[in-house]
Design a protein around this motif. Structure first.
Motif, PDB file in Angstrom:
ATOM      1  N   PHE A 147       3.210 -10.962  -3.405  1.00  0.00           N
ATOM      2  CA  PHE A 147       4.640 -10.792  -3.167  1.00  0.00           C
ATOM      3  C   PHE A 147       5.086 -11.534  -1.911  1.00  0.00           C
ATOM      4  O   PHE A 147       6.160 -12.140  -1.874  1.00  0.00           O
ATOM      5  CB  PHE A 147       4.983  -9.304  -3.045  1.00  0.00           C
ATOM      6  CG  PHE A 147       4.798  -8.537  -4.322  1.00  0.00           C
ATOM      7  CD1 PHE A 147       5.704  -8.660  -5.368  1.00  0.00           C
ATOM      8  CD2 PHE A 147       3.700  -7.708  -4.495  1.00  0.00           C
ATOM      9  CE1 PHE A 147       5.528  -7.962  -6.558  1.00  0.00           C
ATOM     10  CE2 PHE A 147       3.518  -7.002  -5.675  1.00  0.00           C
ATOM     11  CZ  PHE A 147       4.442  -7.136  -6.713  1.00  0.00           C
ATOM     12  N   ILE A 148       4.230 -11.501  -0.876  1.00  0.00           N
ATOM     13  CA  ILE A 148       4.556 -12.202   0.364  1.00  0.00           C
ATOM     14  C   ILE A 148       4.637 -13.700   0.127  1.00  0.00           C
ATOM     15  O   ILE A 148       5.588 -14.370   0.553  1.00  0.00           O
ATOM     16  CB  ILE A 148       3.507 -11.891   1.448  1.00  0.00           C
ATOM     17  CG1 ILE A 148       3.643 -10.437   1.910  1.00  0.00           C
ATOM     18  CG2 ILE A 148       3.648 -12.834   2.640  1.00  0.00           C
ATOM     19  CD1 ILE A 148       2.549  -9.989   2.853  1.00  0.00           C
ATOM     20  N   ILE A 149       3.640 -14.242  -0.572  1.00  0.00           N
ATOM     21  CA  ILE A 149       3.612 -15.680  -0.829  1.00  0.00           C
ATOM     22  C   ILE A 149       4.760 -16.088  -1.761  1.00  0.00           C
ATOM     23  O   ILE A 149       5.386 -17.136  -1.580  1.00  0.00           O
ATOM     24  CB  ILE A 149       2.256 -16.091  -1.435  1.00  0.00           C
ATOM     25  CG1 ILE A 149       1.138 -15.818  -0.426  1.00  0.00           C
ATOM     26  CG2 ILE A 149       2.255 -17.559  -1.834  1.00  0.00           C
ATOM     27  CD1 ILE A 149      -0.242 -16.112  -0.950  1.00  0.00           C
ATOM     28  N   PHE A 278       2.618 -11.801   8.673  1.00  0.00           N
ATOM     29  CA  PHE A 278       1.540 -12.617   9.251  1.00  0.00           C
ATOM     30  C   PHE A 278       0.237 -11.827   9.324  1.00  0.00           C
ATOM     31  O   PHE A 278      -0.842 -12.345   9.022  1.00  0.00           O
ATOM     32  CB  PHE A 278       1.934 -13.103  10.647  1.00  0.00           C
ATOM     33  CG  PHE A 278       2.914 -14.239  10.651  1.00  0.00           C
ATOM     34  CD1 PHE A 278       3.295 -14.850   9.473  1.00  0.00           C
ATOM     35  CD2 PHE A 278       3.454 -14.703  11.837  1.00  0.00           C
ATOM     36  CE1 PHE A 278       4.201 -15.907   9.467  1.00  0.00           C
ATOM     37  CE2 PHE A 278       4.348 -15.758  11.850  1.00  0.00           C
ATOM     38  CZ  PHE A 278       4.724 -16.359  10.662  1.00  0.00           C
ATOM     39  N   GLN A 279       0.325 -10.567   9.753  1.00  0.00           N
ATOM     40  CA  GLN A 279      -0.869  -9.748   9.909  1.00  0.00           C
ATOM     41  C   GLN A 279      -1.539  -9.468   8.570  1.00  0.00           C
ATOM     42  O   GLN A 279      -2.770  -9.478   8.467  1.00  0.00           O
ATOM     43  CB  GLN A 279      -0.505  -8.432  10.599  1.00  0.00           C
ATOM     44  CG  GLN A 279      -0.193  -8.574  12.066  1.00  0.00           C
ATOM     45  CD  GLN A 279      -1.435  -8.508  12.929  1.00  0.00           C
ATOM     46  OE1 GLN A 279      -1.458  -7.817  13.938  1.00  0.00           O
ATOM     47  NE2 GLN A 279      -2.466  -9.228  12.587  1.00  0.00           N
ATOM     48  N   ILE A 280      -0.762  -9.192   7.549  1.00  0.00           N
ATOM     49  CA  ILE A 280      -1.333  -8.951   6.225  1.00  0.00           C
ATOM     50  C   ILE A 280      -2.109 -10.170   5.749  1.00  0.00           C
ATOM     51  O   ILE A 280      -3.223 -10.053   5.214  1.00  0.00           O
ATOM     52  CB  ILE A 280      -0.234  -8.578   5.214  1.00  0.00           C
ATOM     53  CG1 ILE A 280       0.316  -7.178   5.523  1.00  0.00           C
ATOM     54  CG2 ILE A 280      -0.773  -8.610   3.777  1.00  0.00           C
ATOM     55  CD1 ILE A 280       1.499  -6.780   4.667  1.00  0.00           C
ATOM     56  N   LEU A 281      -1.547 -11.352   5.971  1.00  0.00           N
ATOM     57  CA  LEU A 281      -2.224 -12.584   5.557  1.00  0.00           C
ATOM     58  C   LEU A 281      -3.521 -12.803   6.343  1.00  0.00           C
ATOM     59  O   LEU A 281      -4.535 -13.208   5.780  1.00  0.00           O
ATOM     60  CB  LEU A 281      -1.285 -13.782   5.733  1.00  0.00           C
ATOM     61  CG  LEU A 281      -0.097 -13.853   4.774  1.00  0.00           C
ATOM     62  CD1 LEU A 281       0.816 -15.010   5.139  1.00  0.00           C
ATOM     63  CD2 LEU A 281      -0.566 -13.999   3.327  1.00  0.00           C
ATOM     64  N   VAL A 282      -3.487 -12.520   7.644  1.00  0.00           N
ATOM     65  CA  VAL A 282      -4.691 -12.684   8.474  1.00  0.00           C
ATOM     66  C   VAL A 282      -5.791 -11.735   8.017  1.00  0.00           C
ATOM     67  O   VAL A 282      -6.948 -12.134   7.835  1.00  0.00           O
ATOM     68  CB  VAL A 282      -4.367 -12.444   9.960  1.00  0.00           C
ATOM     69  CG1 VAL A 282      -5.655 -12.386  10.781  1.00  0.00           C
ATOM     70  CG2 VAL A 282      -3.469 -13.544  10.499  1.00  0.00           C
TER      71      VAL A 282
END
Length: 351
Positions: A147-149, A278-282
């Motif tokens: 969903f983020i992407i 950003f944190q979720i992706l990291v």
């Protein structure tokens, strides 16, 4: 209680080796990012943070460990496992230490099962609790990434492949499939394991006595493990809800460290939602890192994302204090707790 004849112990030499590797990679990564990318920033900037921000970081750290313990505690309550919150709280630091110095956090699951068995929780139930705890947070993260992407197409330029969606779908499909098998098709898993072990026996790689002992042991605990997974889903709704709630709160707490550090660095107009993304992706990237504690990968991924958001001179302090509060403090406390328990005889290590 875990019996000694099962020979459950920690290999101290391997743990110290992993710890040394984690420290070495972390120091090298920090040094490289500081010297090459962040223009030699000074860590003393932390002491210029507003007192309110410093107090918030310390308070957040305290609740960070409380919420981490709470999510496992209520998973265990759902499984009708009797254990005190204090014992689960101590396990948080052991898990921080072990999981963050072993590749892919593989040692964390063993550490949790080991200590839960020491407190009288059966192997199947303790294994189920450790896995469910991980599944809850991992599932929330993994389902968030697509969903983020999708909503931030520019994020694709930061990812290593144009086929990231295909990889993600395949991984999630396998993830759900394995979970489905463990709950609803455990007999099929047993059948596959039996045929594999029988093949080894036919090739004289296992003797008859060892074959029977392994089959009996695996089947017994795999069945209990499957029953406990299913029991969690059908367990008391209040405990299931609290397990989910504290998992969400724990993740939000972990992601809040960066937000507070940015506030201390003067980025007062920072959007918490953007930091959350950003944190979720990291953290998603860290799940696939083969290095101990994702060392090197975590620093690189974090710097890659946040370098687009902060000045270069602020990147190193932001990175260091994020790792310091979210990982290093917990690992350090875990080291002291671990060796204290060795001295007290609460941990068995390989001679």
């Amino acid at each position: 209680m875990a019996k000694k004849d099962k020979k459950l112990y920690f290999n101290l030499k391997n743990l110290l080796l992993y710890l040394a590797l984690f420290v070495s990679i972390s120091i090298f990564s920090m040094y490289y990012i500081n010297r090459i990318y962040s223009q030699g920033s000074n860590l003393d900037v932390f002491f210029s943070f507003p007192a309110a921000v410093i107090a918030s970081l310390i308070g957040l750290l305290f609740f960070y460990y409380i919420f981490d313990a709470s999510r496992l505690y209520f998973v265990l309550k759902t499984l009708n496992a009797e254990i005190s919150f204090w014992n689960v709280y101590k396990l948080v630091f052991i898990n921080f230490f072990i999981s963050n110095i072993t590749p892919l956090a593989t040692g964390g699951g063993f550490a949790q099962v080991y200590f839960l068995q020491k407190k009288g929780i059966p192997l199947g139930k303790s294994s189920a609790a450790a896995l469910i705890r991980t599944l809850l947070s991992a599932t929330m993260l993994f389902l968030s990434v697509p969903f983020i992407i999708f909503r931030n197409k520019s994020m694709l330029n930061l990812l290593p492949s144009n086929y990231v969606f295909i990889y993600l779908v395949i991984f999630l499909a396998l993830y759900v499939f394995v979970f489905y098998l463990l709950i609803f098709k455990v007999r099929l898993i047993m059948k596959i394991i039996y045929k594999f072990l029988y093949f080894l026996k036919s090739k004289h790689l296992l003797n008859k006595k060892r074959f029977r002992r392994i089959v009996r042991y695996i089947f017994k605990h795999l069945e209990l493990f499957s029953e406990d997974l299913a029991f969690f889903i059908q367990g008391k709704k209040i405990f299931v809800f609290l397990s989910l709630l504290f998992t969400v709160i724990f993740l939000l707490t972990e992601f809040s460290f960066s937000f507070l550090i940015l506030q201390g660095l003067g980025y007062n107009d920072t959007s918490f939602f953007q930091i959350l993304i950003f944190q979720i992706l990291v953290v998603f990237i860290m799940y696939f890192a083969p290095t101990p504690g994702a060392a090197g990968i975590a620093e690189g991924g974090y710097s890659l994302l946040f370098s687009r958001f902060v000045n270069q001179s602020d990147l190193f302090p932001l990175l260091f204090y994020w790792r310091f509060f979210s990982k290093y403090v917990g690992i350090l406390i875990g080291v002291f707790v671990f060796f204290y328990l060795i001295i007290r005889g609460g941990i068995e290590v390989e001679e």
